[in-house]
Design an enzyme around this catalytic site. Structure first.
Site, PDB file in Angstrom:
ATOM      1  N   GLU A  45       0.826  -1.214   0.000  1.00 46.15           N
ATOM      2  CA  GLU A  45       0.000   0.000   0.000  1.00 46.15           C
ATOM      3  C   GLU A  45       0.863   1.268   0.000  1.00 46.15           C
ATOM      4  OE1 GLU A  45      -3.060  -0.038   2.975  1.00 46.15           O
ATOM      5  OE2 GLU A  45      -4.333  -1.259   1.703  1.00 46.15           O
TER       6      GLU A  45
ATOM      7  N   GLU B 253      -6.734  -7.577  -0.569  1.00 50.37           N
ATOM      8  CA  GLU B 253      -7.130  -7.455   0.843  1.00 50.37           C
ATOM      9  C   GLU B 253      -8.570  -6.999   0.950  1.00 50.37           C
ATOM     10  OE1 GLU B 253      -4.918  -4.856   3.387  1.00 50.37           O
ATOM     11  OE2 GLU B 253      -2.993  -5.483   2.569  1.00 50.37           O
TER      12      GLU B 253
HETATM   13  C1  GAL Z   1      -4.293  -2.335   4.941  1.00 50.82           C
HETATM   14  C2  GAL Z   1      -2.878  -2.872   5.098  1.00 50.82           C
HETATM   15  C3  GAL Z   1      -2.831  -4.140   5.914  1.00 50.82           C
HETATM   16  C4  GAL Z   1      -3.665  -3.994   7.144  1.00 50.82           C
HETATM   17  C5  GAL Z   1      -5.079  -3.650   6.746  1.00 50.82           C
HETATM   18  C6  GAL Z   1      -6.042  -3.531   7.909  1.00 50.82           C
HETATM   19  O1  GAL Z   1      -4.274  -0.968   4.717  1.00 50.82           O
HETATM   20  O2  GAL Z   1      -2.304  -3.110   3.837  1.00 50.82           O
HETATM   21  O3  GAL Z   1      -1.488  -4.422   6.243  1.00 50.82           O
HETATM   22  O4  GAL Z   1      -3.129  -3.009   7.953  1.00 50.82           O
HETATM   23  O5  GAL Z   1      -5.073  -2.414   6.087  1.00 50.82           O
HETATM   24  O6  GAL Z   1      -7.328  -3.161   7.478  1.00 50.82           O
END
Ligand code: GAL
Length: 712
Positions: free
Chosen positions: A176, A332
């Site tokens: 990110e 994610e």
């Molecule tokens: C994203 C990040 C992850 C984790 C996740 C939690 O922004 O890439 O590592 O922190 O959020 O929602």
């Protein structure tokens, strides 16, 4: 070489990269054997005896891909000269034996504390001079060569060690980029910013001209006088700020490219990606995406927000469009709750499945989560995971396992494409310009403008790409410009040419105002769009928060009931060739045009001089879609239902029907001829789909290529 020759070489290079990306993405698909399914796997947080259990449970849950080691730099390299790979070797072997492919992280998103101890100048700095210290993550400035050197050194070792490992399926570069630190304002950054500016403007005079520095005595005599836009007594120079956003996006991109160069050299056949944050103004994704073999995205819609799925779908459509419709990876999402909102509501039963299929419907070839196993300690221990603290006897794990099985049953969807008759235009530099201070209204927000125009299209079931203003528009019937504050002559010519060739264009207010240096176009808005829109804007009359202006039709059939309410903005429009579709009916602008149409070449361009209320936006955009011939994939769907279609090359279509309604079932009028791809049984219409329900229907290619026997 002449400029032309260089440009040709660039284009050929870009095409070569595109072809390679496509080949590697196809190979990844073949390797996964269908849709990717899994999540971030952080085994370094757990004792080794948990790992075997992890892999067993992954198999049970249908996991075929994990993102491994994203925050493992400090564990792998505890000091500058020591590398500890043994534990990672064992994890990689276990995963390979379990048949789980690995999207291996380059680990560079969170440098180990020793880097800051030895090189404090690698730390990022805020505009007010505050240093951001280690103790969380992303504590590096992208302009630091020291950081880049340490990062690429690690990546070289990592790539060399795991090249050819049977588990290695893809590279996950950083994490990110720009999520917490999208720009750094320290001395290291000042030097890099000046270099970037020198490359862009060549002479200090050209920079002074571009930044309008005769204003407020800002004229620079030497490069060394220029700094990042640090804390200033009042509004900083807007052109400087926009250039700093460009520079910051480029600086992060250079970090990505430095790692990519190593990976490409050591493992030329392993696809490379980096996960983009949920849609933000940080990185210019149009500039980034072409450097990835496959685009990937993180999506965290708020389960407490009833409209969250529309916002999520917008991000998904953008991801698909970044590489001309190529499938992308949802790397994610939360299995249930996140931990970073003020109040973190879990996804309701069925919502995780619904939103996962929403991603697939909008072009995703992977459905992944943050994270595999819930952390015991650290800042994210209350974030949901595929394996919750309470274990596998939980609703979350059950839903995870069921979704894994369901996705595995339809491998043919992977690689298929969405076809959209509409494109919505989004441009990052324009976004950066739009939301600066010192404007007629401080209330305009690019995201809100996007959604106000996108939601009616989503509601009408009309598929929509999200494209840059210079995109090839020839395949679209309708192009929507929610706001393009900043526009170049050539982008305006692109939009104008689209209308001339028969397309329909919708443009909303405060567009075409400035050039790419934030200088107002001669004659004011809509600048180089004046011809195609057939009008000029004489004066802006922005509305206060909560203030409304009445609007009534000048031509019947645009608003239900003939009237609407405008908010946010109004303006005095002077018509040239355009004709009014609606006029303001209250306030100082009463009687003046509020919405217009200009027939131009073979097409037409529409203009909105205010933001009609949501019902009116619905009727306006539905009407324009009809005039443009931009049809929904599946007509006559009930409120709350959505049907997204993915097309295979042979003409097979997968219709993903979603009921976004939380409360009740909907009855969906499906065309005949569809089968449930999981078991080949006929799907009988009309089909009753429960609250948050999902139905996937496969339609065979129609023999004539006509619309009979399935959706368009
Ligand atoms: C994203 C990040 C992850 C984790 C996740 C939690 O922004 O890439 O590592 O922190 O959020 O929602």
């Amino acid at each position: 070489m002449t400029d032309r020759g260089e440009q040709g070489a660039d284009e050929r290079g870009e095409r070569g990269e595109d072809e390679r990306g496509e080949r590697l993405a196809t190979a990844l698909r073949a390797r996964l054997g269908g849709i990717g399914y899994g999540g971030d796997y952080n085994p370094e947080q757990w004792p080794e005896d948990v790992w075997a259990d992890d892999v067993r449970l992954m198999t049970e849950a249908g996991v075929n891909l994990v993102s491994l080691g994203i925050f493992a730099w400090a564990r792998v390299q505890p000091d500058p000269e020591t590398f500890d790979w043994g534990w990672l070797d064992r994890v990689m072997d276990l995963l390979a034996d379990g048949g789980v492919a690995v999207c291996l992280a380059t680990m560079t998103a969170s440098p180990p504390p020793w880097l800051a101890r030895l090189h404090p100048e690698t730390l990022p700095v805020r505009p007010d001079g505050t240093v951001l210290w280690p103790g969380a993550r992303q504590h590096f400035t992208p302009s630091s060569q020291v950081y880049r050197d340490h990062a690429t050194r690690l990546v070289e070792r990592l790539a060399t060690r795991y090249a050819g490992h049977p588990a290695l399926a893809a590279w996950h570069v950083g994490n990110e980029y720009g999520c917490h630190v999208s720009g750094s304002y320290g001395d290291v950054d000042a030097v890099a910013f000046r270099d970037w500016l020198r490359r862009r403007y060549r002479t200090i005079d050209a920079l002074n001209e571009a930044w309008s520095t005769t204003f407020w005595s800002q004229r620079y005599a030497a490069w060394d006088e220029i700094n990042p836009p640090r804390q200033t007594p009042t509004f900083p120079n807007p052109a400087q700020r926009i250039d700093f956003r460009r520079f910051s996006s480029d600086a992060l991109l250079e970090c990505f490219l430095a790692e990519k160069e190593v990976l490409r050299r050591v493992t030329p056949d392993v696809p490379i990606t980096t996960n983009f944050v949920p849609l933000r103004d940080t990185l210019d994704l149009h500039a980034w995406a072409r450097h990835e073999d496959v685009v990937s995205y993180d999506s965290y819609p708020d389960p407490a927000d009833p409209g969250a799925h529309v916002d999520a779908a917008f991000g998904f459509d953008l991801m698909r469009s970044l590489k001309d419709g190529a499938p992308w990876l949802l790397l994610e999402q939360a299995p249930a709750a996140v931990n970073w909102r003020r109040v973190n509501r879990p996804k309701a039963p069925g919502q995780m499945r619904l939103w996962s299929w929403l991603a697939v419907g909008h072009g995703a070839d992977a459905v992944m989560f943050f994270q595999w196993r819930a952390s015991r300690g650290g800042a994210e221990k209350y974030h949901s995971a595929m394996v919750p603290h309470a274990g596998t006897g939980t609703r979350t794990f059950r839903e995870v396992r069921e979704l894994g099985r369901e996705l595995a049953a339809v491998p043919e969807i992977a690689g298929t494409r969405v076809r959209a008759p509409v494109a919505l235009v989004l441009d990052w530099p324009s976004w950066w310009g739009l939301e600066q201070d010192g404007h007629p209204s401080g209330l305009l927000r690019q995201r809100e403008a996007n959604l106000a125009h996108y939601a009616p299209l989503f509601g009408a079931g009309v598929a929509c790409d999200v494209v840059r203003p210079s995109a090839d528009l020839s395949g679209y019937r309708l192009v929507v410009v929610p706001n393009l504050y900043m526009i170049t002559e050539s982008d305006a010519a692109n939009l104008t040419g689209f209308v001339r060739a028969g397309g329909r264009l919708v443009v909303s207010f405060f567009s075409g105002v400035v050039d790419d240096r934030d200088r107002v176009h001669p004659g004011g808005a809509p600048g180089p769009l004046a011809d195609v829109l057939g009008l000029r804007v004489a004066e802006f009359w922005p509305l206060a928060k909560g203030e409304h202006v009445d609007v009534e039709e000048a031509e019947p059939g645009w608003f239900d009931g003939g009237a609407a309410r405008g908010s946010l903005w109004s303006e005095e429009v002077r018509l040239d060739e355009a004709s009014p579709l609606a006029t303001f009916a209250s306030g100082v602008l009463a009687g003046r045009p509020a919405a217009t149409r200009n027939r131009f070449g073979g097409g037409a361009a529409y203009y909105l001089a205010t933001r009609p209320d949501p019902a009116a936006m619905n009727s306006v955009l539905r009407r324009v879609c009809r005039e443009a011939g931009a049809a929904p994939d599946l007509p006559n769907l009930p409120e709350g239902a959505e049907a997204a279609v993915r097309h295979a090359e042979d003409g097979t279509r997968f219709v993903i029907v979603l009921n976004h309604d939380d409360d009740g079932p909907v009855t969906v009028p499906l065309p005949p001829g569809g089968v449930d791809p999981r078991d080949g049984t006929d799907v009988v219409a009309p089909y009753r789909l429960g609250a948050r329900g999902v139905l996937v229907v496969r339609y065979p290619p129609s023999p004539t290529g006509s619309r009979h026997g399935g959706p368009a």
